[in-house]
Design a protein around this motif. Structure first.
Motif, mmCIF file in Angstrom:
data_model
loop_
_atom_site.group_PDB
_atom_site.id
_atom_site.type_symbol
_atom_site.label_atom_id
_atom_site.label_comp_id
_atom_site.label_asym_id
_atom_site.label_seq_id
_atom_site.Cartn_x
_atom_site.Cartn_y
_atom_site.Cartn_z
ATOM 1 N N ASN A 44 2.841 1.930 7.783
ATOM 2 C CA ASN A 44 1.822 2.658 8.545
ATOM 3 C C ASN A 44 0.444 2.015 8.448
ATOM 4 O O ASN A 44 -0.557 2.635 8.809
ATOM 5 C CB ASN A 44 1.757 4.117 8.084
ATOM 6 N N LYS A 45 0.400 0.793 7.915
ATOM 7 C CA LYS A 45 -0.842 0.025 7.779
ATOM 8 C C LYS A 45 -1.889 0.761 6.962
ATOM 9 O O LYS A 45 -3.075 0.768 7.284
ATOM 10 C CB LYS A 45 -1.389 -0.353 9.153
ATOM 11 N N LEU A 46 -1.441 1.404 5.900
ATOM 12 C CA LEU A 46 -2.329 2.075 4.957
ATOM 13 C C LEU A 46 -2.338 1.283 3.656
ATOM 14 O O LEU A 46 -1.385 0.569 3.351
ATOM 15 C CB LEU A 46 -1.835 3.502 4.687
ATOM 16 N N PRO A 47 -3.406 1.405 2.878
ATOM 17 C CA PRO A 47 -3.413 0.688 1.598
ATOM 18 C C PRO A 47 -2.338 1.248 0.672
ATOM 19 O O PRO A 47 -2.164 2.464 0.575
ATOM 20 C CB PRO A 47 -4.811 0.933 1.036
ATOM 21 N N GLN A 48 -1.612 0.376 0.004
ATOM 22 C CA GLN A 48 -0.543 0.831 -0.880
ATOM 23 C C GLN A 48 -1.095 1.453 -2.146
ATOM 24 O O GLN A 48 -0.510 2.349 -2.714
ATOM 25 C CB GLN A 48 0.372 -0.333 -1.244
ATOM 26 N N ASN A 49 -2.218 0.941 -2.612
ATOM 27 C CA ASN A 49 -2.810 1.439 -3.839
ATOM 28 C C ASN A 49 -4.144 2.079 -3.501
ATOM 29 O O ASN A 49 -5.091 1.395 -3.161
ATOM 30 C CB ASN A 49 -3.009 0.286 -4.833
#
Length: 94
Positions: A44-49
């Protein structure tokens, strides 16, 4: 003692987290949930951390800059980016 696991994110950065359990089977379930949640964020093109405010704020600025570059978004995004970089990131930082 609780089980601590480490996983490698798409950025190449290692992320350690506690499963908050001593039971191996429960720890495996927690590890799988972490893996699938990180994978879903990546899709979803969100930061993983999202552990630190600075990382999330920089990601938000990047998305607003991309919207402005593609002639989308709002004009107020420029003000948001300035406020985030000038005030919020230095204050909240890590």
């Amino acid at each position: 003692m609780t089980t601590v696991l480490a996983g490698k994110l798409a950025s190449g950065e290692w992320h350690r987290f506690s499963t908050k359990t001593t039971d191996l089977e429960q720890a495996k379930d927690v590890a799988l949930k972490f893996y699938f949640a990180a994978d879903e964020r990546l899709k979803n093109k969100l930061p993983q951390n999202t552990r630190r405010f600075k990382q999330v704020a920089e990601y938000a600025c990047e998305r607003m800059r991309n919207e402005l570059a593609s002639n989308g978004g709002r004009v107020v995004f420029k003000d948001y980016i300035t406020a985030i970089n000038r005030y919020l990131i230095p204050y909240f930082g890590k």
